[in-house]
Design an enzyme around this catalytic site. Structure first.
Site, short mmCIF file in Angstrom:
data_model
loop_
_atom_site.label_atom_id
_atom_site.label_comp_id
_atom_site.label_asym_id
_atom_site.label_seq_id
_atom_site.Cartn_x
_atom_site.Cartn_y
_atom_site.Cartn_z
N LYS A 245 0.84 -1.20 0.00
CA LYS A 245 0.00 0.00 0.00
C LYS A 245 0.87 1.25 0.00
CE LYS A 245 -4.40 -1.83 1.14
NZ LYS A 245 -4.74 -2.94 2.05
N LYS B 240 -11.09 -5.92 -4.71
CA LYS B 240 -11.99 -4.76 -4.64
C LYS B 240 -11.19 -3.48 -4.82
CE LYS B 240 -14.35 -7.10 -0.98
NZ LYS B 240 -13.41 -7.29 0.16
N LYS C 133 -4.30 -9.90 -9.62
CA LYS C 133 -5.18 -10.53 -8.63
C LYS C 133 -6.49 -9.78 -8.58
CE LYS C 133 -5.70 -9.84 -3.79
NZ LYS C 133 -6.66 -10.48 -3.01
P1 ADP Z 1 -10.14 -7.79 -1.71
O1 ADP Z 1 -8.71 -8.01 -2.13
O2 ADP Z 1 -11.04 -7.86 -2.88
O3 ADP Z 1 -10.34 -6.55 -0.90
P2 ADP Z 1 -10.39 -9.18 0.76
O4 ADP Z 1 -9.00 -8.76 1.11
O5 ADP Z 1 -11.53 -8.55 1.47
O6 ADP Z 1 -10.54 -9.01 -0.80
O7 ADP Z 1 -10.49 -10.74 0.89
C1 ADP Z 1 -11.57 -11.50 1.44
C2 ADP Z 1 -11.23 -12.97 1.31
O8 ADP Z 1 -11.22 -13.34 -0.07
C3 ADP Z 1 -9.84 -13.31 1.84
O9 ADP Z 1 -9.86 -14.59 2.44
C4 ADP Z 1 -8.99 -13.32 0.61
O10 ADP Z 1 -7.87 -14.14 0.74
C5 ADP Z 1 -9.95 -13.85 -0.44
N1 ADP Z 1 -9.62 -13.32 -1.75
C6 ADP Z 1 -9.64 -12.03 -2.13
N2 ADP Z 1 -9.29 -11.87 -3.41
C7 ADP Z 1 -9.02 -13.11 -3.87
C8 ADP Z 1 -8.61 -13.63 -5.13
N3 ADP Z 1 -8.43 -12.84 -6.19
N4 ADP Z 1 -8.42 -14.96 -5.25
C9 ADP Z 1 -8.63 -15.77 -4.20
N5 ADP Z 1 -9.04 -15.37 -2.99
C10 ADP Z 1 -9.22 -14.06 -2.81
#
Ligand code: ADP
Ligand code: TRP
Length: 323
Positions: free
Chosen positions: A112, A195, A192
């Site tokens: 970040k 959000k 990846k």
């Molecule tokens: P984001 O990166 O979209 O903000 P979060 O950090 O809130 O997602 O992740 C919520 C859950 O979903 C976590 O357990 C995270 O490891 C999983 N996750 C998020 N993005 C992915 C992805 N692209 N592939 C697999 N798992 C993911």
């Protein structure tokens, strides 16, 4: 086995969240030997969302999404993180045994900062709050996507530091649970799916919007008749996520044989997404019309969560000399 996991309400849930996390949440609750705790991590989301109305709305939305995707309030404890304020208290206690160096090595924090985000203390201390989430219910297993691996390692280190400081096996050191084959679901731009990168395919987006997003998946310019590469091919990776392993050779053939254009493959992907989430999407619509039900589930979850954390909190306060 006690299972715990959380998802930040930092935006709308996407298929990476489903395959990386929520699908496992649902599978884990099906085993009667498991006691599952799943929460919406609104305190964590405060590190990035600065509009209270938006955060409150997102939090509700993610809770409704959980239920629509199959988390069953009769089998799992579903709660809102901020409804359990003891978590913040335990996070403070843990922070007093957490070395600065441990947090300075955090990938998520470093990424970040590298992206030019001015870090606040909450972002820096994020792994300590996450450790508190996990340790406060004495979780044995934490199902998450691969990107959370380091956070889990930090949790174990923090638990060990607390136990060592206070001379007893007070906090249970948890293990992670990561599905290797869908470890990282790519987004429409090949990075990846996240959000925070604006590259998601949202589970509950209106069909027309979802179609637009699928059509925007970045592909190379291989002509329709030519064989297409599968390595590093985002569309291929996404199609694989939606097909059982036994069908992967057929999916590969679709690319390697040539004759099928990317446009057609995208239509196939859209169909798979809509089929996979058809029931969940219908349930989600019904929950929007019955918001009171979601609130009742969260209140019940809060009460059940606070019951199990009481003994951990009492132990930590006692050994720490508080109260
Ligand atoms: P984001 O990166 O979209 O903000 P979060 O950090 O809130 O997602 O992740 C919520 C859950 O979903 C976590 O357990 C995270 O490891 C999983 N996750 C998020 N993005 C992915 C992805 N692209 N592939 C697999 N798992 C993911
Ligand atoms: N950090 C996790 C994420 O961004 C969300 C989270 C917060 C979490 N607390 C947790 C996940 C505790 C598992 C356990 O995805």
């Amino acid at each position: 086995m006690r299972i715990l996991s959380g998802v930040q309400p930092s935006g709308k849930l996407h298929i990476g969240n489903y395959f990386g996390a929520i699908r496992q949440f649902v599978q884990l609750q099906a085993d009667a030997a498991n006691e599952c705790y799943y929460f919406v991590a609104d305190l964590h989301a405060m590190t990035t969302i600065k509009d209270g109305a938006v955060l409150r709305d997102n939090t509700f939305r993610v809770a409704a999404d959980f239920i629509a995707l199959g988390l069953d309030p009769d089998r799992s404890v579903l709660y809102r993180q901020s409804d359990v304020p003891e978590v913040a208290e335990l996070a403070w206690m843990l922070s007093t045994v957490t070395p600065m160096g441990l947090l300075q090595r955090g990938h998520s924090y470093k990424d970040k900062v590298a992206k030019g985000i001015t870090p606040n203390h909450g972002l820096f201390a994020y792994p300590v709050l996450m450790a508190a989430d996990i340790l406060i219910v004495r979780a044995d297993r934490v199902p998450v996507g691969k990107d959370q691996k380091q956070h889990l390692e930090m949790t174990r280190d923090i638990a060990a530091a607390f136990n060592q400081t206070y001379g007893r096996e007070l906090l249970r050191v948890p293990a992670e649970l990561i599905l290797p084959e869908v470890a990282v679901v790519p987004g429409v731009d090949g990075q990846k799916m996240s959000k925070s990168y604006g590259n998601t395919l949202e589970i509950f987006a209106p069909e027309a919007e979802l179609k637009k997003r699928v059509m925007s998946i970045v592909t190379d310019s291989t002509p329709v008749g030519e064989p297409k590469p599968t390595r590093g091919n985002t569309l291929y990776a996404l199609l694989k996520v939606f097909t059982p392993e036994s069908e992967w050779p057929a999916t590969k053939k679709l690319f390697s044989e040539g004759g099928t254009g990317y446009g057609e493959m995208k239509k196939r992907l859209l169909g798979l997404i809509l089929d996979t989430f058809r029931d969940a999407r219908a349930r989600r619509d019904r929950l929007d019309a019955d918001r009171g039900y979601v609130e009742v589930v969260l209140r019940d979850g809060r009460d059940r969560a606070r019951e199990v954390i009481a003994s951990v909190m009492a132990d930590c306060r006692r050994v720490g000399g508080l109260g």
